[in-house]
Design a protein around this motif. Structure first.
Motif, PDB file in Angstrom:
ATOM      1  N   VAL A 134      42.505  34.267  51.326  1.00 41.14           N
ATOM      2  CA  VAL A 134      43.342  33.381  50.689  1.00 41.14           C
ATOM      3  C   VAL A 134      43.253  33.722  48.904  1.00 41.14           C
ATOM      4  O   VAL A 134      42.123  34.108  48.462  1.00 41.14           O
ATOM      5  N   THR A 135      44.587  33.491  48.559  1.00 43.38           N
ATOM      6  CA  THR A 135      44.616  33.756  46.943  1.00 43.38           C
ATOM      7  C   THR A 135      44.597  32.513  46.426  1.00 43.38           C
ATOM      8  O   THR A 135      45.460  31.605  46.748  1.00 43.38           O
ATOM      9  N   ALA A 136      43.861  32.069  45.533  1.00 42.31           N
ATOM     10  CA  ALA A 136      43.871  30.888  44.676  1.00 42.31           C
ATOM     11  C   ALA A 136      44.113  31.251  43.207  1.00 42.31           C
ATOM     12  O   ALA A 136      44.055  32.111  42.636  1.00 42.31           O
ATOM     13  N   THR A 137      44.804  30.005  42.411  1.00 38.77           N
ATOM     14  CA  THR A 137      45.210  30.165  41.109  1.00 38.77           C
ATOM     15  C   THR A 137      44.120  29.362  40.297  1.00 38.77           C
ATOM     16  O   THR A 137      43.666  28.353  40.741  1.00 38.77           O
ATOM     17  N   VAL A 138      43.418  30.166  39.578  1.00 43.40           N
ATOM     18  CA  VAL A 138      42.319  29.526  38.733  1.00 43.40           C
ATOM     19  C   VAL A 138      43.094  29.030  37.484  1.00 43.40           C
ATOM     20  O   VAL A 138      43.833  29.612  36.727  1.00 43.40           O
ATOM     21  N   ALA A 139      42.804  27.671  37.048  1.00 42.84           N
ATOM     22  CA  ALA A 139      43.314  27.071  35.898  1.00 42.84           C
ATOM     23  C   ALA A 139      42.179  27.014  34.634  1.00 42.84           C
ATOM     24  O   ALA A 139      41.386  26.272  34.508  1.00 42.84           O
ATOM     25  N   ALA A 140      42.368  28.219  33.888  1.00 47.76           N
ATOM     26  CA  ALA A 140      41.229  28.732  33.044  1.00 47.76           C
ATOM     27  C   ALA A 140      41.557  28.036  31.748  1.00 47.76           C
ATOM     28  O   ALA A 140      42.980  27.966  31.260  1.00 47.76           O
ATOM     29  N   PRO A 141      40.694  27.978  30.681  1.00 48.82           N
ATOM     30  CA  PRO A 141      41.348  27.496  29.489  1.00 48.82           C
ATOM     31  C   PRO A 141      42.381  28.438  28.473  1.00 48.82           C
ATOM     32  O   PRO A 141      43.133  28.122  27.853  1.00 48.82           O
ATOM     33  N   ALA A 142      41.947  29.836  28.816  1.00 45.12           N
ATOM     34  CA  ALA A 142      42.890  30.945  28.450  1.00 45.12           C
ATOM     35  C   ALA A 142      44.189  30.939  29.060  1.00 45.12           C
ATOM     36  O   ALA A 142      45.124  31.947  28.668  1.00 45.12           O
ATOM     37  N   GLY A 143      44.595  30.281  30.212  1.00 48.91           N
ATOM     38  CA  GLY A 143      45.415  30.392  30.830  1.00 48.91           C
ATOM     39  C   GLY A 143      45.176  30.567  32.425  1.00 48.91           C
ATOM     40  O   GLY A 143      44.296  30.945  32.812  1.00 48.91           O
ATOM     41  N   GLU A 144      46.474  30.528  33.326  1.00 44.00           N
ATOM     42  CA  GLU A 144      45.920  30.660  34.765  1.00 44.00           C
ATOM     43  C   GLU A 144      46.075  32.055  35.213  1.00 44.00           C
ATOM     44  O   GLU A 144      46.787  32.829  34.506  1.00 44.00           O
ATOM     45  N   TYR A 145      45.166  32.555  36.294  1.00 40.81           N
ATOM     46  CA  TYR A 145      45.319  33.658  36.798  1.00 40.81           C
ATOM     47  C   TYR A 145      44.977  33.710  38.204  1.00 40.81           C
ATOM     48  O   TYR A 145      44.672  32.464  38.913  1.00 40.81           O
ATOM     49  N   GLN A 146      45.252  34.617  39.192  1.00 39.06           N
ATOM     50  CA  GLN A 146      45.231  34.768  40.470  1.00 39.06           C
ATOM     51  C   GLN A 146      44.029  35.642  40.867  1.00 39.06           C
ATOM     52  O   GLN A 146      43.518  36.592  40.302  1.00 39.06           O
ATOM     53  N   VAL A 147      43.463  35.011  41.850  1.00 39.76           N
ATOM     54  CA  VAL A 147      41.990  35.763  42.310  1.00 39.76           C
ATOM     55  C   VAL A 147      42.127  35.868  44.109  1.00 39.76           C
ATOM     56  O   VAL A 147      42.684  34.527  44.467  1.00 39.76           O
ATOM     57  N   THR A 148      41.792  36.589  44.839  1.00 37.44           N
ATOM     58  CA  THR A 148      41.940  36.597  45.938  1.00 37.44           C
ATOM     59  C   THR A 148      40.499  36.819  46.672  1.00 37.44           C
ATOM     60  O   THR A 148      39.657  37.502  46.193  1.00 37.44           O
ATOM     61  N   ILE A 149      40.146  35.863  47.705  1.00 41.32           N
ATOM     62  CA  ILE A 149      38.584  35.925  48.112  1.00 41.32           C
ATOM     63  C   ILE A 149      38.752  37.173  49.219  1.00 41.32           C
ATOM     64  O   ILE A 149      39.608  36.899  50.246  1.00 41.32           O
ATOM     65  N   VAL A 150      37.934  37.978  48.978  1.00 39.24           N
ATOM     66  CA  VAL A 150      37.992  39.235  50.073  1.00 39.24           C
ATOM     67  C   VAL A 150      36.972  38.988  51.157  1.00 39.24           C
ATOM     68  O   VAL A 150      37.159  39.207  52.186  1.00 39.24           O
ATOM     69  N   GLU A 151      35.887  38.296  50.703  1.00 42.00           N
ATOM     70  CA  GLU A 151      34.785  37.848  51.997  1.00 42.00           C
ATOM     71  C   GLU A 151      34.006  36.765  51.041  1.00 42.00           C
ATOM     72  O   GLU A 151      33.751  36.743  50.281  1.00 42.00           O
ATOM     73  N   VAL A 152      33.511  36.032  52.368  1.00 43.16           N
ATOM     74  CA  VAL A 152      32.470  35.086  51.992  1.00 43.16           C
ATOM     75  C   VAL A 152      31.361  35.472  52.694  1.00 43.16           C
ATOM     76  O   VAL A 152      31.383  35.527  54.157  1.00 43.16           O
TER      77      VAL A 152
END
Length: 153
Positions: A134-152
């Motif tokens: 899953v690729t998630a959008t992170v709403a950080a104070p410096a702006g949004e960015y994307q992160v993909t979960i490779v493994e849990v």
């Protein structure tokens, strides 16, 4: 209303270990304070002032840690393939080719230098309850960015 802090069993144990270390060190600090007190005039006795301050810091830290344990909600990790408290995740950030590994922990345990991120941090919130791929959008104070979960793990 009482607010309980979520933490991993490991985080709870770390606090218990620190309390044990501080309690073991307390008699030594009390002895230093007693020796400094016997040196005479307390108004000009920097050894006494420092020893008193150090003992006060130790006592304060013990009270603080005790409250952390009192209001702790220890959450055991579930192995259901989802990102959750206590799980380790491998992430790929959209602007980087490398992957990074983080353990999801409670707020009091978070330490980025040790690869531990809080479940309620912007990154933690974005990936919680999601599965690998899953690729998630992170709403950080410096702006949004994307992160993909490779493994849990």
């Amino acid at each position: 209303m009482v607010y309980y802090q979520k933490m991993t069993p490991e985080g709870y144990q770390e606090i218990e270990d620190e309390i044990a270390r501080l309690k073991k060190d307390r008699p030594r600090r009390i002895k230093i304070l007693q020796q400094a007190r016997s040196m005479g005039d307390l108004s000009e006795n920097t050894e006494y002032t420092e020893a008193k301050r150090d003992l006060g810091h130790l006592q304060s830290r013990l009270r603080y840690l005790g409250k952390q344990l009192k209001y702790a909600e220890v959450v055991k990790s579930e192995d259901n393939g989802e990102v959750n408290l206590g799980r380790t995740v491998i992430l790929k950030f959209d602007d980087d080719e490398d992957t990074e590994e983080y353990k999801i922990v409670g707020r009091m345990e978070a330490d980025l230098a040790k690869g531990k991120i809080a479940f309620d941090s912007p990154l933690g919130q974005a990936i919680m309850k999601k599965k690998a791929g899953v690729t998630a959008t992170v709403a950080a104070p410096a702006g949004e960015y994307q992160v993909t979960i490779v493994e849990v793990k």
